[in-house]
Design a protein around this motif. Structure first.
Motif, mmCIF file in Angstrom:
data_model
loop_
_atom_site.group_PDB
_atom_site.id
_atom_site.type_symbol
_atom_site.label_atom_id
_atom_site.label_comp_id
_atom_site.label_asym_id
_atom_site.label_seq_id
_atom_site.Cartn_x
_atom_site.Cartn_y
_atom_site.Cartn_z
ATOM 1 N N TYR A 56 54.558 -83.918 7.605
ATOM 2 C CA TYR A 56 54.396 -83.575 6.194
ATOM 3 C C TYR A 56 52.916 -83.409 5.837
ATOM 4 C CZ TYR A 56 54.806 -83.673 1.141
ATOM 5 O OH TYR A 56 54.725 -83.347 -0.182
ATOM 6 N N SER A 57 52.073 -84.270 6.374
ATOM 7 C CA SER A 57 50.633 -84.140 6.127
ATOM 8 C C SER A 57 50.114 -82.815 6.671
ATOM 9 C CB SER A 57 49.872 -85.286 6.784
ATOM 10 O OG SER A 57 50.234 -86.502 6.220
ATOM 11 N N TRP A 58 50.568 -82.456 7.863
ATOM 12 C CA TRP A 58 50.155 -81.185 8.459
ATOM 13 C C TRP A 58 50.626 -80.015 7.597
ATOM 14 C CZ3 TRP A 58 52.992 -77.113 10.592
ATOM 15 C CH2 TRP A 58 52.239 -76.169 11.280
ATOM 16 N N LEU A 59 51.898 -80.059 7.153
ATOM 17 C CA LEU A 59 52.419 -78.994 6.295
ATOM 18 C C LEU A 59 51.637 -78.903 4.987
ATOM 19 C CD1 LEU A 59 56.305 -79.335 6.603
ATOM 20 C CD2 LEU A 59 54.887 -77.479 7.472
ATOM 21 N N SER A 60 51.325 -80.048 4.393
ATOM 22 C CA SER A 60 50.606 -80.073 3.110
ATOM 23 C C SER A 60 49.208 -79.476 3.231
ATOM 24 C CB SER A 60 50.508 -81.498 2.583
ATOM 25 O OG SER A 60 51.790 -81.978 2.272
ATOM 26 N N PHE A 66 50.083 -75.351 3.761
ATOM 27 C CA PHE A 66 50.839 -74.570 2.786
ATOM 28 C C PHE A 66 50.711 -75.170 1.391
ATOM 29 C CE2 PHE A 66 53.078 -74.214 6.872
ATOM 30 C CZ PHE A 66 52.980 -72.845 7.063
ATOM 31 N N SER A 67 51.130 -74.378 0.385
ATOM 32 C CA SER A 67 51.109 -74.878 -0.990
ATOM 33 C C SER A 67 52.245 -75.893 -1.185
ATOM 34 C CB SER A 67 51.276 -73.722 -1.976
ATOM 35 O OG SER A 67 52.596 -73.217 -1.918
ATOM 36 N N GLN A 68 52.142 -76.637 -2.264
ATOM 37 C CA GLN A 68 53.158 -77.655 -2.553
ATOM 38 C C GLN A 68 54.533 -77.008 -2.733
ATOM 39 O OE1 GLN A 68 52.318 -79.931 -6.069
ATOM 40 N NE2 GLN A 68 53.823 -81.496 -5.595
ATOM 41 N N GLN A 69 54.583 -75.872 -3.396
ATOM 42 C CA GLN A 69 55.855 -75.166 -3.612
ATOM 43 C C GLN A 69 56.458 -74.709 -2.291
ATOM 44 O OE1 GLN A 69 57.551 -74.759 -6.441
ATOM 45 N NE2 GLN A 69 59.175 -73.703 -5.358
ATOM 46 N N ILE A 106 57.447 -92.236 10.676
ATOM 47 C CA ILE A 106 56.031 -92.025 11.009
ATOM 48 C C ILE A 106 55.803 -90.579 11.432
ATOM 49 C CG2 ILE A 106 54.190 -92.649 12.634
ATOM 50 C CD1 ILE A 106 55.405 -95.525 12.571
ATOM 51 N N GLY A 107 56.676 -90.057 12.284
ATOM 52 C CA GLY A 107 56.557 -88.663 12.725
ATOM 53 C C GLY A 107 56.679 -87.683 11.573
ATOM 54 N N PHE A 108 57.614 -87.945 10.662
ATOM 55 C CA PHE A 108 57.776 -87.051 9.522
ATOM 56 C C PHE A 108 56.568 -87.104 8.600
ATOM 57 C CE2 PHE A 108 59.169 -85.857 5.288
ATOM 58 C CZ PHE A 108 59.714 -84.609 5.551
ATOM 59 N N THR A 109 55.975 -88.284 8.439
ATOM 60 C CA THR A 109 54.781 -88.399 7.605
ATOM 61 C C THR A 109 53.631 -87.573 8.179
ATOM 62 O OG1 THR A 109 55.449 -90.608 6.914
ATOM 63 C CG2 THR A 109 53.125 -90.031 6.611
ATOM 64 N N VAL A 110 53.451 -87.633 9.482
ATOM 65 C CA VAL A 110 52.411 -86.830 10.134
ATOM 66 C C VAL A 110 52.726 -85.344 9.958
ATOM 67 C CG1 VAL A 110 51.403 -86.230 12.382
ATOM 68 C CG2 VAL A 110 51.800 -88.623 11.776
#
Length: 110
Positions: free
Chosen positions: A49-53, A56-59, A43-47
């Motif tokens: 990852y959403s913040w990173l997405s 930043f760009s996908q690459q 759950i923490g990683f999903t949150v």
């Protein structure tokens, strides 16, 4: 994509082996770890990852995450695992085990 699936499969299978063969641990710790470590971590990683997405760009996100995992597994292979006996907090865990009731023993598997 193939290499990501390959790494995932190897790590998934190896994780249970490392936990079950650890001294003072056994198969009974696996449900505890999956419930109280893997689930909140996912759950923490999903949150995260959403913040990173969103930032930043996908690459950039892909490169950053893959680099982080490669760095961690390199550190694990060459520093953490070979020095596991020196890094393990044996005295602290023994104190925790003595203080906790038996129902919470999974919190402090030695």
């Amino acid at each position: 994509f193939f290499f990501i699936l390959f790494a995932y499969t190897i790590l998934r299978d190896t994780k249970d082996v490392l936990v079950v063969t650890a001294p003072g641990s056994g198969a009974e710790i696996i449900p505890f770890l999956k419930t109280y470590v893997n689930l909140p971590g996912a759950i923490g990683f999903t949150v995260f990852y959403s913040w990173l997405s969103n930032k930043f760009s996908q690459q950039q996100v892909f490169t950053g995450l893959v680099s982080t995992f490669i760095a961690f597994f390199t550190l694990f292979a060459f520093v953490i695992y070979p020095n596991a006996a020196a890094l393990h907090p044996t005295a602290a865990v023994d104190g925790i085990v003595a203080a906790l009731p038996a129902a919470l023993a999974g919190l402090s598997a030695p």
